[in-house]
Design a protein around this motif. Structure first.
Motif, PDB file in Angstrom:
ATOM      1  N   GLY A  60      62.801   5.132  12.632  1.00 41.48           N
ATOM      2  CA  GLY A  60      63.260   5.264  10.836  1.00 41.48           C
ATOM      3  C   GLY A  60      65.227   5.018  11.046  1.00 41.48           C
ATOM      4  N   THR A  61      65.184   6.310  10.363  1.00 38.51           N
ATOM      5  CA  THR A  61      66.867   6.960  10.228  1.00 38.51           C
ATOM      6  C   THR A  61      67.505   7.388  10.989  1.00 38.51           C
ATOM      7  OG1 THR A  61      66.482   7.875   8.236  1.00 38.51           O
ATOM      8  CG2 THR A  61      67.161   5.622   7.898  1.00 38.51           C
ATOM      9  N   GLY A  62      66.329   8.046  11.470  1.00 35.41           N
ATOM     10  CA  GLY A  62      66.460   9.280  12.649  1.00 35.41           C
ATOM     11  C   GLY A  62      65.875   9.264  13.860  1.00 35.41           C
ATOM     12  N   VAL A  63      65.947  10.071  15.038  1.00 32.95           N
ATOM     13  CA  VAL A  63      65.936  10.131  15.800  1.00 32.95           C
ATOM     14  C   VAL A  63      65.120  11.440  16.457  1.00 32.95           C
ATOM     15  CG1 VAL A  63      67.564   9.463  16.770  1.00 32.95           C
ATOM     16  CG2 VAL A  63      68.046  11.955  16.666  1.00 32.95           C
ATOM     17  N   MET A  64      64.333  11.182  17.509  1.00 38.59           N
ATOM     18  CA  MET A  64      63.203  11.464  17.827  1.00 38.59           C
ATOM     19  C   MET A  64      63.910  12.326  19.490  1.00 38.59           C
ATOM     20  SD  MET A  64      58.998  11.071  16.953  1.00 38.59           S
ATOM     21  CE  MET A  64      58.779  11.412  18.648  1.00 38.59           C
ATOM     22  N   LEU A  65      63.108  13.523  19.979  1.00 37.34           N
ATOM     23  CA  LEU A  65      63.893  14.225  21.252  1.00 37.34           C
ATOM     24  C   LEU A  65      62.590  13.301  22.406  1.00 37.34           C
ATOM     25  CD1 LEU A  65      64.735  17.668  21.264  1.00 37.34           C
ATOM     26  CD2 LEU A  65      66.223  15.934  21.469  1.00 37.34           C
ATOM     27  N   THR A  66      63.032  12.816  23.721  1.00 41.39           N
ATOM     28  CA  THR A  66      61.874  12.421  24.390  1.00 41.39           C
ATOM     29  C   THR A  66      61.511  14.459  25.075  1.00 41.39           C
ATOM     30  OG1 THR A  66      64.099  12.535  26.230  1.00 41.39           O
ATOM     31  CG2 THR A  66      63.296  10.504  24.631  1.00 41.39           C
ATOM     32  N   SER A  67      60.431  13.258  26.290  1.00 42.08           N
ATOM     33  CA  SER A  67      60.629  14.711  26.554  1.00 42.08           C
ATOM     34  C   SER A  67      61.067  15.996  27.583  1.00 42.08           C
ATOM     35  CB  SER A  67      58.848  14.702  27.943  1.00 42.08           C
ATOM     36  OG  SER A  67      58.752  15.413  28.315  1.00 42.08           O
ATOM     37  N   ALA A  68      61.912  14.762  28.023  1.00 41.38           N
ATOM     38  CA  ALA A  68      63.513  15.165  29.207  1.00 41.38           C
ATOM     39  C   ALA A  68      64.686  15.970  27.506  1.00 41.38           C
ATOM     40  CB  ALA A  68      63.958  13.991  29.355  1.00 41.38           C
ATOM     41  N   GLY A  69      64.087  15.596  26.837  1.00 37.74           N
ATOM     42  CA  GLY A  69      65.739  16.091  25.790  1.00 37.74           C
ATOM     43  C   GLY A  69      64.885  17.141  25.123  1.00 37.74           C
ATOM     44  N   LYS A  70      63.779  17.640  24.487  1.00 37.32           N
ATOM     45  CA  LYS A  70      63.189  18.506  24.433  1.00 37.32           C
ATOM     46  C   LYS A  70      62.967  19.671  25.054  1.00 37.32           C
ATOM     47  CE  LYS A  70      59.880  16.555  21.552  1.00 37.32           C
ATOM     48  NZ  LYS A  70      57.515  16.628  21.504  1.00 37.32           N
ATOM     49  N   ASP A  71      63.162  18.816  26.235  1.00 33.27           N
ATOM     50  CA  ASP A  71      63.261  19.945  27.962  1.00 33.27           C
ATOM     51  C   ASP A  71      64.962  20.810  28.309  1.00 33.27           C
ATOM     52  OD1 ASP A  71      60.451  19.679  28.900  1.00 33.27           O
ATOM     53  OD2 ASP A  71      60.894  18.360  30.481  1.00 33.27           O
ATOM     54  N   ILE A  72      65.729  19.994  27.756  1.00 35.54           N
ATOM     55  CA  ILE A  72      66.518  19.877  27.408  1.00 35.54           C
ATOM     56  C   ILE A  72      67.484  20.827  26.814  1.00 35.54           C
ATOM     57  CG2 ILE A  72      69.353  19.589  28.112  1.00 35.54           C
ATOM     58  CD1 ILE A  72      68.515  17.248  29.843  1.00 35.54           C
ATOM     59  N   TYR A  73      66.440  20.324  24.842  1.00 35.54           N
ATOM     60  CA  TYR A  73      66.947  21.242  24.411  1.00 35.54           C
ATOM     61  C   TYR A  73      66.824  22.831  24.588  1.00 35.54           C
ATOM     62  CZ  TYR A  73      67.298  22.781  19.277  1.00 35.54           C
ATOM     63  OH  TYR A  73      68.070  23.752  18.277  1.00 35.54           O
ATOM     64  N   SER A  74      65.487  23.358  24.274  1.00 34.79           N
ATOM     65  CA  SER A  74      64.837  24.020  24.823  1.00 34.79           C
ATOM     66  C   SER A  74      65.501  25.203  25.583  1.00 34.79           C
ATOM     67  CB  SER A  74      63.293  24.321  25.425  1.00 34.79           C
ATOM     68  OG  SER A  74      62.704  25.329  25.645  1.00 34.79           O
ATOM     69  N   VAL A  75      66.054  24.637  26.429  1.00 36.27           N
ATOM     70  CA  VAL A  75      66.502  25.858  27.848  1.00 36.27           C
ATOM     71  C   VAL A  75      68.493  25.891  26.930  1.00 36.27           C
ATOM     72  CG1 VAL A  75      68.229  26.100  30.114  1.00 36.27           C
ATOM     73  CG2 VAL A  75      65.551  25.308  29.743  1.00 36.27           C
ATOM     74  N   LEU A  76      68.776  24.845  26.452  1.00 39.32           N
ATOM     75  CA  LEU A  76      70.095  24.826  25.931  1.00 39.32           C
ATOM     76  C   LEU A  76      70.173  25.782  24.220  1.00 39.32           C
ATOM     77  CD1 LEU A  76      73.270  23.897  26.488  1.00 39.32           C
ATOM     78  CD2 LEU A  76      72.376  21.609  25.123  1.00 39.32           C
ATOM     79  N   ALA A  77      69.521  25.592  23.300  1.00 39.92           N
ATOM     80  CA  ALA A  77      69.055  26.515  22.541  1.00 39.92           C
ATOM     81  C   ALA A  77      69.146  28.115  22.996  1.00 39.92           C
ATOM     82  CB  ALA A  77      68.454  25.697  21.883  1.00 39.92           C
ATOM     83  N   SER A  78      67.726  28.242  23.489  1.00 44.65           N
ATOM     84  CA  SER A  78      67.942  29.301  24.002  1.00 44.65           C
ATOM     85  C   SER A  78      69.042  30.558  24.727  1.00 44.65           C
ATOM     86  CB  SER A  78      67.064  29.510  25.208  1.00 44.65           C
ATOM     87  OG  SER A  78      66.508  31.329  25.848  1.00 44.65           O
TER      88      SER A  78
END
Length: 110
Positions: A60-78
């Motif tokens: 739509g007007t936004g974005v969603m994380l892919t599986s790889a994006g979720k993996d990187i975001y989880s580690v980066l955010a932590s």
């Protein structure tokens, strides 16, 4: 040129990615970081090209994380959360008297 110690994208790109993933919006990430949405897109593209996989998909007007994006975001955010906790502790405790051993006083960093 000296090789990077860690095999990571630039901190600028990682910051753009983290804000984009947290907001699921390049526009909100850009606003938070004080840059344009185009700059956020360029930083994300650079990471994706380096990795060879997409980190976001348009929805739509936004974005969603892919599986790889979720993996990187989880580690980066932590990791950023832990670093933030340490920085807050240091700032809170900096008013205390810090005693530096005499042997350390004459050493210079760098």
């Amino acid at each position: 040129m000296v090789a990077q110690y860690y095999d990571l994208p630039s901190l600028t790109a990682l910051t753009a990615f983290e804000a984009s993933a947290r907001h699921l919006s390049f526009k909100l990430a850009a606003s938070e970081l004080g840059v344009t949405s185009g700059e956020i897109s360029r930083q994300i593209k650079a990471i994706e090209e380096d990795l060879g996989v997409p980190l976001f998909v348009k929805r739509g007007t936004g974005v969603m994380l892919t599986s790889a994006g979720k993996d990187i975001y989880s580690v980066l955010a932590s990791s950023l959360s832990k670093a933030s906790d340490v920085v807050r502790t240091i700032k809170r405790d900096r008013s205390r008297n810090v005693t530096i051993p005499p042997a350390m006083r004459s050493r210079r960093c760098g």
